[in-house]
Design an enzyme around this catalytic site. Sequence first.
Site, PDB file in Angstrom:
ATOM      1  CB  ALA A  63      45.821  -7.324   2.991  1.00  0.00           C
ATOM      2  N   GLY A 108      42.339  -8.429   6.598  1.00  0.00           N
ATOM      3  CA  GLY A 108      43.413  -9.307   7.075  1.00  0.00           C
ATOM      4  C   GLY A 108      43.740  -9.112   8.549  1.00  0.00           C
ATOM      5  CD  GLU A 111      41.247 -12.757   6.221  1.00  0.00           C
ATOM      6  OE1 GLU A 111      41.133 -13.888   5.760  1.00  0.00           O
ATOM      7  OE2 GLU A 111      41.712 -11.805   5.553  1.00  0.00           O
ATOM      8  CD  GLU A 131      38.525  -9.107   3.641  1.00  0.00           C
ATOM      9  OE1 GLU A 131      37.426  -8.844   4.171  1.00  0.00           O
ATOM     10  OE2 GLU A 131      39.517  -9.490   4.278  1.00  0.00           O
TER      11      GLU A 131
HETATM   12  N1  CO8 Z   1      46.313  -0.740   2.987  1.00  0.00           N
HETATM   13  C1  CO8 Z   1      47.179   0.249   2.659  1.00  0.00           C
HETATM   14  N2  CO8 Z   1      47.182   1.453   3.268  1.00  0.00           N
HETATM   15  C2  CO8 Z   1      46.278   1.685   4.219  1.00  0.00           C
HETATM   16  C3  CO8 Z   1      45.348   0.712   4.613  1.00  0.00           C
HETATM   17  C4  CO8 Z   1      45.387  -0.565   3.959  1.00  0.00           C
HETATM   18  N3  CO8 Z   1      44.589  -1.576   4.293  1.00  0.00           N
HETATM   19  N4  CO8 Z   1      44.561   1.227   5.581  1.00  0.00           N
HETATM   20  C5  CO8 Z   1      44.997   2.476   5.785  1.00  0.00           C
HETATM   21  N5  CO8 Z   1      46.032   2.759   4.959  1.00  0.00           N
HETATM   22  C6  CO8 Z   1      46.773   4.018   4.857  1.00  0.00           C
HETATM   23  C7  CO8 Z   1      45.980   5.072   4.118  1.00  0.00           C
HETATM   24  O1  CO8 Z   1      46.090   4.900   2.721  1.00  0.00           O
HETATM   25  C8  CO8 Z   1      46.634   6.334   4.621  1.00  0.00           C
HETATM   26  O2  CO8 Z   1      47.853   6.501   3.960  1.00  0.00           O
HETATM   27  P1  CO8 Z   1      48.200   7.957   3.277  1.00  0.00           P
HETATM   28  O3  CO8 Z   1      48.332   8.869   4.469  1.00  0.00           O
HETATM   29  O4  CO8 Z   1      49.482   7.708   2.585  1.00  0.00           O
HETATM   30  O5  CO8 Z   1      47.053   8.298   2.424  1.00  0.00           O
HETATM   31  C9  CO8 Z   1      46.970   5.990   6.083  1.00  0.00           C
HETATM   32  O6  CO8 Z   1      46.986   4.565   6.145  1.00  0.00           O
HETATM   33  C10 CO8 Z   1      45.958   6.516   7.061  1.00  0.00           C
HETATM   34  O7  CO8 Z   1      44.693   6.055   6.643  1.00  0.00           O
HETATM   35  P2  CO8 Z   1      43.420   7.022   6.448  1.00  0.00           P
HETATM   36  O8  CO8 Z   1      43.853   8.382   6.091  1.00  0.00           O
HETATM   37  O9  CO8 Z   1      42.489   6.337   5.514  1.00  0.00           O
HETATM   38  O10 CO8 Z   1      42.857   7.018   7.939  1.00  0.00           O
HETATM   39  P3  CO8 Z   1      41.353   7.249   8.398  1.00  0.00           P
HETATM   40  O11 CO8 Z   1      41.405   7.396   9.870  1.00  0.00           O
HETATM   41  O12 CO8 Z   1      40.712   8.316   7.618  1.00  0.00           O
HETATM   42  O13 CO8 Z   1      40.606   5.892   8.019  1.00  0.00           O
HETATM   43  C11 CO8 Z   1      40.339   3.483   7.912  1.00  0.00           C
HETATM   44  C12 CO8 Z   1      40.946   4.692   8.660  1.00  0.00           C
HETATM   45  C13 CO8 Z   1      38.816   3.547   8.031  1.00  0.00           C
HETATM   46  C14 CO8 Z   1      40.885   2.239   8.555  1.00  0.00           C
HETATM   47  C15 CO8 Z   1      40.743   3.575   6.415  1.00  0.00           C
HETATM   48  O14 CO8 Z   1      42.138   3.774   6.339  1.00  0.00           O
HETATM   49  C16 CO8 Z   1      40.409   2.344   5.630  1.00  0.00           C
HETATM   50  O15 CO8 Z   1      39.266   2.140   5.256  1.00  0.00           O
HETATM   51  N6  CO8 Z   1      41.444   1.482   5.363  1.00  0.00           N
HETATM   52  C17 CO8 Z   1      41.263   0.295   4.556  1.00  0.00           C
HETATM   53  C18 CO8 Z   1      40.564  -0.773   5.337  1.00  0.00           C
HETATM   54  C19 CO8 Z   1      40.326  -2.003   4.499  1.00  0.00           C
HETATM   55  O16 CO8 Z   1      39.572  -1.971   3.532  1.00  0.00           O
HETATM   56  N7  CO8 Z   1      40.958  -3.136   4.849  1.00  0.00           N
HETATM   57  C20 CO8 Z   1      40.811  -4.376   4.160  1.00  0.00           C
HETATM   58  C21 CO8 Z   1      41.868  -4.543   3.147  1.00  0.00           C
HETATM   59  S1  CO8 Z   1      41.612  -5.946   2.098  1.00  0.00           S
HETATM   60  C22 CO8 Z   1      42.175  -7.224   3.028  1.00  0.00           C
HETATM   61  O17 CO8 Z   1      42.577  -7.095   4.139  1.00  0.00           O
HETATM   62  C23 CO8 Z   1      42.154  -8.545   2.343  1.00  0.00           C
HETATM   63  C24 CO8 Z   1      42.947  -9.576   3.093  1.00  0.00           C
HETATM   64  C25 CO8 Z   1      43.160 -10.781   2.256  1.00  0.00           C
HETATM   65  C26 CO8 Z   1      44.483 -11.506   2.425  1.00  0.00           C
HETATM   66  C27 CO8 Z   1      45.233 -11.235   3.655  1.00  0.00           C
HETATM   67  C28 CO8 Z   1      46.636 -11.811   3.606  1.00  0.00           C
HETATM   68  C29 CO8 Z   1      47.461 -11.118   4.583  1.00  0.00           C
END
Ligand code: CO8
Length: 257
Positions: A63, A108, A111, A131
Amino acid sequence: MSDVLYEKRNHTGILTFNRPSSLNALCESFMKEIRDALEKAEKDPELRALILTGCGKSFIAGADIKEMYAKDADSIFAWSALGSELNMKIETMKLPVIAAINGYALGGGLELALACDIRIASENAKMGLPETSLGVICGAGGTQRLPRVIGESAAKELIYTARRIDAQEALRLGLVSRVVSAESLMEEALRLAESIGKNAPIAVRSAKEAIRFGRDASIEEGCLFEREAFRVLFETEDQKTGMGAFIRKEKNVVFRN
Ligand code: CO8
């Protein structure tokens, strides 16, 4: 350009998540677009299977944390309903749905993949439910579907530790059914979709319904549901076509939609 690309190859629909700036993170407008694309695919009478995949290095990286961060308990409840409903739509739609996991399927994103009928992954895919490391839990069915797919103990380990796993571990756990090279992922997904699509569409849909029904039913209720579906299929043209071809020793049976 749209955040969800739709294309059609013969009887297979392909939805590609295309929000690369955030690694296909699920914000509200994106979830609505995915829902609309699913509805469009559902209405196409020619489709026999649907593939969901992502562009670039991500299937869906969860998400959208930036959108979620500022929300309070009341607003997040309505917001996460969109994700829950989206996943329920995938799970209950008549078409078989294949998740072709091309990279990150986190939170998400996993999921959503769990709501699909079949998951295949590229070797470089990474999956997990992070999460609890963000101070929350899954909000779109992850705590319910992951234990059903890989068993309670393995699901608890992944959810409590928030650990990210690679494609080979996902294969060992039964989270995905195949791992292929990144280059051949779509080819493999299409081949799988076509091998489903050559079978009787009503029978495949009926099997999907019976398997889902059985998940929450007793063995007696499940078998009764299956037997009724089996009976109904004897009222279809496909039953005559399929069994007739066997008796006449014909190869290459063609089922009409
Ligand atoms: N949300 C918002 N932005 C994101 C997300 C995310 N989940 N994942 C990546 N991005 C963005 C980054 O902020 C970055 O943006 P910017 O260039 O503006 O800083 C861009 O995408 C590229 O990401 P990274 O630079 O971080 O790329 P890396 O290759 O270094 O890392 C990862 C990739 C490992 C995937 C890393 O981006 C990461 O850890 N992302 C978050 C993953 C995460 O924690 N996901 C779970 C989120 S919580 C959730 O899903 C709860 C769901 C509950 C309800 C669902 C209803 C739909």
